[in-house]
Every structure is written in C-alpha cells, then in structure tokens.
Design an enzyme around this catalytic site. Sequence first.
Site, PDB file in Angstrom:
ATOM      1  N   THR A  35     -48.055 -23.152  74.098  1.00  0.00           N
ATOM      2  CA  THR A  35     -47.396 -24.188  73.301  1.00  0.00           C
ATOM      3  C   THR A  35     -47.940 -25.560  73.657  1.00  0.00           C
ATOM      4  OG1 THR A  35     -45.416 -22.793  73.358  1.00  0.00           O
ATOM      5  CG2 THR A  35     -45.161 -25.000  72.469  1.00  0.00           C
ATOM      6  N   ASP A  85     -44.158 -30.344  77.868  1.00  0.00           N
ATOM      7  CA  ASP A  85     -44.569 -29.037  78.371  1.00  0.00           C
ATOM      8  C   ASP A  85     -43.647 -27.964  77.806  1.00  0.00           C
ATOM      9  OD1 ASP A  85     -45.974 -27.125  79.776  1.00  0.00           O
ATOM     10  OD2 ASP A  85     -45.367 -27.818  81.770  1.00  0.00           O
ATOM     11  N   GLY A  86     -44.112 -26.742  77.839  1.00  0.00           N
ATOM     12  CA  GLY A  86     -43.320 -25.615  77.387  1.00  0.00           C
ATOM     13  C   GLY A  86     -42.463 -25.053  78.507  1.00  0.00           C
ATOM     14  N   GLY A 100     -45.130 -19.160  84.189  1.00  0.00           N
ATOM     15  CA  GLY A 100     -45.795 -17.962  83.707  1.00  0.00           C
ATOM     16  C   GLY A 100     -47.307 -18.103  83.696  1.00  0.00           C
ATOM     17  N   GLU A 107     -47.100 -28.767  87.519  1.00  0.00           N
ATOM     18  CA  GLU A 107     -46.139 -29.105  86.460  1.00  0.00           C
ATOM     19  C   GLU A 107     -44.921 -29.808  87.047  1.00  0.00           C
ATOM     20  OE1 GLU A 107     -47.095 -25.473  83.300  1.00  0.00           O
ATOM     21  OE2 GLU A 107     -45.513 -25.229  84.783  1.00  0.00           O
ATOM     22  N   LYS A 125     -36.664 -18.605  73.710  1.00  0.00           N
ATOM     23  CA  LYS A 125     -36.649 -19.040  75.115  1.00  0.00           C
ATOM     24  C   LYS A 125     -35.287 -19.570  75.566  1.00  0.00           C
ATOM     25  CE  LYS A 125     -40.981 -18.057  75.150  1.00  0.00           C
ATOM     26  NZ  LYS A 125     -42.040 -19.054  75.125  1.00  0.00           N
TER      27      LYS A 125
END
Length: 223
Positions: A35, A85-86, A100, A107, A125
Amino acid sequence: MTQDELKQAVAKAAMAYIQPMLEADTIVGVGTGSTANLFIDELAKHKGLFDGTVASSEASAERLKKHGIPVYDLNSVDSIRVYVDGADESNDNLHLIKGGGAALTREKIVAACSDEFVCIADESKLVKVLGDFPLPVEIIPMARGHVARELVKLGGDPVYREGVVTDNGNHILDVYNLEILDPIALEKSIDGIVGVVTNGLFAKRSADVLLLATKEGIKTLKK
C-alpha cells in the site's frame, strides 16, 4: 472492488489528505509495503510541492529515488510533517500491528519523529482485537532462543522467519496466538526483553488518522 483496487483508492485518498500540508520545506515520511508503494507512486505526481522524504526501508528509498523524489537521512532533517504507512492490523483505537515486511524498527523510528501519522489500509485490516496477524518481533540474532522462550511465557507461539534479514542486520520472530487486549502494556513488555530491538505493536505511538478503504468509499477514523 478488489483488494488491489481498495489499496489504490486509499493511496489516492492519502495523497489528497496530506496535500494541504505540503510546502517547499516539507519532509514526508514514507512507509513500506504494497500500500505504501502505491502511495509513493501518487506522491511522485506532486513531487514539486515539497522538499523530500525520509524512507522507512531501503526498498522504499529505492522506489522514491526511481521517481526522482529526494530521500534524506533522518539525522539530516529537523522534522517530519507527516508519515504515511500501511498496517497489517488496526483496532478502533488506531493501535496497529506492523512489520509484515520486516521494516518495523525503522517504521517505528520514523513514526516517532513525525508530527502526524496517517495509516492507510483496506477494510480487512480493521479488527476488534489485535493478534490474528502474527506479531513481528525484531531481534538480535544471538538472542533468538532467549527471546523465543520469553515470548512463550507471555502466551505466544514464536516462529523464526526463515531467510529474512532486516535492513538493520537482524532477524524476525513472528508471534502467533496472541490475544492482545492491552496493546500498550504488551508492547512495553516485549520491548523489555533483552535481545529485542522492537516489536510490531504501534500502540504507544499509534496512528493519528486511519484512512480505510471500503467498498462504500474511504472512511476516516481519528483518535
């Protein structure tokens, strides 16, 4: 809509959300994963509106540079206006599981340095209780056995992620079968284990905004 279409939609929504923040000296933090990659592609369409980026992984830095977007070392910038961010999971309090893609430490550092953390995800999610997705824990390689034993004491089932070395030269344990009812407490407990670099719970520094792609459109959740 397919999951890929949902990811594309939320990447576009994230760009629209941050665009009013962009000025000539703005630094944008950029995450890692499928993403986040789509967000990078959207960001490239507006690269003249801001100064540059800080990336949370070598892979994201490479993608940004291919688009001609400046990538700065975190130590060379004064502040990060917004980080996008995802996530692998989010609860209603915007506590996240991330990692993941094995970039959790960088991050978490970029998130900690950012004025605002915008998480982008599709509706699959969002969960009531974190833990269906295995919790990644970045570890110093020599401490793998010790950390695994301590994680078992916390009720988890740690599995070594074979063949993965993080950008920091470390290993990953994925912890299964955790029902994470108190994410902040568990994040602190795991980070207190000797040999742990960090874990994939983003609860102490959670997202500020969650842009969630659904079949009905984009939903915005805030703390």
